[in-house]
Design an enzyme around this catalytic site. Structure first.
Site, PDB file in Angstrom:
ATOM      1  N   GLY A 186      72.988 -12.781 -11.386  1.00 48.21           N
ATOM      2  CA  GLY A 186      72.575 -13.265 -12.293  1.00 48.21           C
ATOM      3  C   GLY A 186      71.485 -14.174 -12.340  1.00 48.21           C
ATOM      4  O   GLY A 186      71.270 -15.271 -13.426  1.00 48.21           O
ATOM      5  N   SER A 187      70.542 -13.781 -11.685  1.00 48.77           N
ATOM      6  CA  SER A 187      68.926 -14.322 -11.709  1.00 48.77           C
ATOM      7  C   SER A 187      68.462 -14.654 -12.693  1.00 48.77           C
ATOM      8  O   SER A 187      68.230 -14.880 -12.649  1.00 48.77           O
ATOM      9  CB  SER A 187      68.804 -13.767  -9.829  1.00 48.77           C
ATOM     10  OG  SER A 187      68.058 -13.405 -10.321  1.00 48.77           O
ATOM     11  N   ASN A 188      68.135 -13.584 -13.271  1.00 47.71           N
ATOM     12  CA  ASN A 188      67.264 -13.038 -14.393  1.00 47.71           C
ATOM     13  C   ASN A 188      68.229 -13.649 -15.504  1.00 47.71           C
ATOM     14  O   ASN A 188      67.473 -13.880 -16.483  1.00 47.71           O
ATOM     15  CB  ASN A 188      67.112 -11.254 -14.814  1.00 47.71           C
ATOM     16  CG  ASN A 188      66.458 -11.162 -14.404  1.00 47.71           C
ATOM     17  OD1 ASN A 188      64.820 -11.152 -14.039  1.00 47.71           O
ATOM     18  ND2 ASN A 188      66.647 -10.303 -12.802  1.00 47.71           N
ATOM     19  N   GLU A 232      60.145 -10.940 -11.743  1.00 49.76           N
ATOM     20  CA  GLU A 232      61.288 -10.967 -12.809  1.00 49.76           C
ATOM     21  C   GLU A 232      61.402 -12.184 -12.997  1.00 49.76           C
ATOM     22  O   GLU A 232      61.599 -12.033 -14.864  1.00 49.76           O
ATOM     23  CB  GLU A 232      62.535  -9.916 -12.270  1.00 49.76           C
ATOM     24  CG  GLU A 232      62.196  -8.711 -11.276  1.00 49.76           C
ATOM     25  CD  GLU A 232      63.188  -8.119 -11.426  1.00 49.76           C
ATOM     26  OE1 GLU A 232      64.191  -8.271 -11.642  1.00 49.76           O
ATOM     27  OE2 GLU A 232      63.891  -7.343 -10.613  1.00 49.76           O
ATOM     28  N   HIS A 266      63.146  -3.559 -14.949  1.00 49.24           N
ATOM     29  CA  HIS A 266      63.879  -2.715 -13.767  1.00 49.24           C
ATOM     30  C   HIS A 266      62.697  -3.372 -12.851  1.00 49.24           C
ATOM     31  O   HIS A 266      61.264  -3.648 -12.796  1.00 49.24           O
ATOM     32  CB  HIS A 266      63.821  -1.728 -13.970  1.00 49.24           C
ATOM     33  CG  HIS A 266      63.287  -0.488 -13.011  1.00 49.24           C
ATOM     34  ND1 HIS A 266      64.847  -0.441 -12.469  1.00 49.24           N
ATOM     35  CD2 HIS A 266      62.526   0.802 -12.315  1.00 49.24           C
ATOM     36  CE1 HIS A 266      64.897   0.836 -11.847  1.00 49.24           C
ATOM     37  NE2 HIS A 266      62.982   0.916 -11.343  1.00 49.24           N
ATOM     38  N   LEU A 312      74.854   2.825 -19.334  1.00 47.01           N
ATOM     39  CA  LEU A 312      74.092   3.410 -20.393  1.00 47.01           C
ATOM     40  C   LEU A 312      74.732   2.999 -21.503  1.00 47.01           C
ATOM     41  O   LEU A 312      76.325   3.106 -21.749  1.00 47.01           O
ATOM     42  CB  LEU A 312      73.937   5.022 -20.918  1.00 47.01           C
ATOM     43  CG  LEU A 312      73.256   6.169 -19.361  1.00 47.01           C
ATOM     44  CD1 LEU A 312      73.099   7.393 -19.834  1.00 47.01           C
ATOM     45  CD2 LEU A 312      72.164   5.506 -19.807  1.00 47.01           C
TER      46      LEU A 312
HETATM   47  C1  GRF Z   1      67.005  -7.022 -11.320  1.00 54.31           C
HETATM   48  O1  GRF Z   1      66.691  -6.414  -9.916  1.00 54.31           O
HETATM   49  C2  GRF Z   1      66.579  -6.146 -12.084  1.00 54.31           C
HETATM   50  O2  GRF Z   1      65.745  -5.511 -12.377  1.00 54.31           O
HETATM   51  C3  GRF Z   1      67.874  -5.415 -11.893  1.00 54.31           C
HETATM   52  O3  GRF Z   1      69.257  -5.821 -11.362  1.00 54.31           O
HETATM   53  C4  GRF Z   1      68.566  -6.509 -10.847  1.00 54.31           C
HETATM   54  C5  GRF Z   1      69.308  -7.831 -11.174  1.00 54.31           C
HETATM   55  O4  GRF Z   1      68.865  -9.132 -10.937  1.00 54.31           O
HETATM   56  N1  GRF Z   1      67.786  -3.822 -13.381  1.00 54.31           N
HETATM   57  P1  GRF Z   1      70.319 -10.308 -10.813  1.00 54.31           P
HETATM   58  O5  GRF Z   1      71.405 -10.190 -11.621  1.00 54.31           O
HETATM   59  O6  GRF Z   1      69.008 -10.648 -12.534  1.00 54.31           O
HETATM   60  O7  GRF Z   1      69.787 -11.038  -9.912  1.00 54.31           O
END
Ligand code: GRF
Length: 194
Positions: free
Chosen positions: A16-18, A171, A101, A84
């Site tokens: 959940g960091s993003n 990211e 990604h 997907l």
């Molecule tokens: C990230 O590295 C993203 O690029 C990939 O999955 C990971 C998710 O990380 N698709 P988080 O859960 O957002 O920390």
């Protein structure tokens, strides 16, 4: 479009960091976080941030249950979502589904290329730079058009963990900017269409 409303889909093990970076950025209004189960680590973080959470487990009518949970969002953002997407979601939110990604796509993408495998492959290939890609989502893994990439060096002494941390910091910048960019593109197109 004012601040775009987004729905974020996380996977069963998503940190959940993003999601948190998008929510804190001020570039998007997170309407809902959708997870496959209450035990996904991102769910607790979403609760802590005061975000609405909807649990949508895969199964019958998965696509229509996702569409219903997403409601009237402007964008769907995948963040650690591993499947997907059902065609129904892609149709409903045509051109408005994004994924992030942790590599410079088209390099080091595709099915099975996730987590530390990506960074191990980048190091094994002797790449001098890596980064992240926010791209539009289609019906294949990591193959939709790229929207935004941020780059960083790969250091000679890098481990996969060290490189992953450097890319993850990128990211967290890239995803909110990409949402802003995608919203601006839609706005510009709607203004110039007759
Ligand atoms: C990230 O590295 C993203 O690029 C990939 O999955 C990971 C998710 O990380 N698709 P988080 O859960 O957002 O920390």
């Amino acid at each position: 479009m004012d601040i775009p409303r987004v729905g974020i889909l996380v996977g069963p093990r998503g940190r959940g960091s993003n999601m948190a970076a998008i929510a804190r950025s001020g570039f998007a209004d997170v309407s809902v976080v959708i997870a496959p189960s209450e035990s996904a680590p991102a769910v607790q973080i979403a609760h802590d941030l005061g975000l609405a959470v909807s649990i949508v487990p895969p199964g019958d009518e998965y696509g229509s249950r996702l569409v219903e949970a997403l409601g009237k969002v402007d964008f769907v953002c995948l963040a650690g979502y591993m499947r997907l997407l059902p065609a129904e979601v892609l149709r409903t939110f045509d051109g408005r589904v994004l994924n992030i990604h942790p590599s410079l796509l088209p390099k080091f993408g595709g099915q099975g290329m996730y987590g530390s495998r990506v960074h191990e492959a980048v190091i094994a290939a002797g790449e001098s730079e890596s980064g992240c890609t926010v791209h539009y989502v289609n019906d294949k893994y990591d193959e939709g058009s790229p929207l935004l990439q941020l780059r960083c060096p790969v250091m000679p002494e890098d481990t996969a963990e060290a490189l992953a941390a450097r890319v993850l910091a990128l990211e967290h910048q890239a995803y909110p900017w990409a949402i802003e960019l995608a919203a601006a593109i839609i706005h510009r197109r709607s203004e110039s269409s007759p």
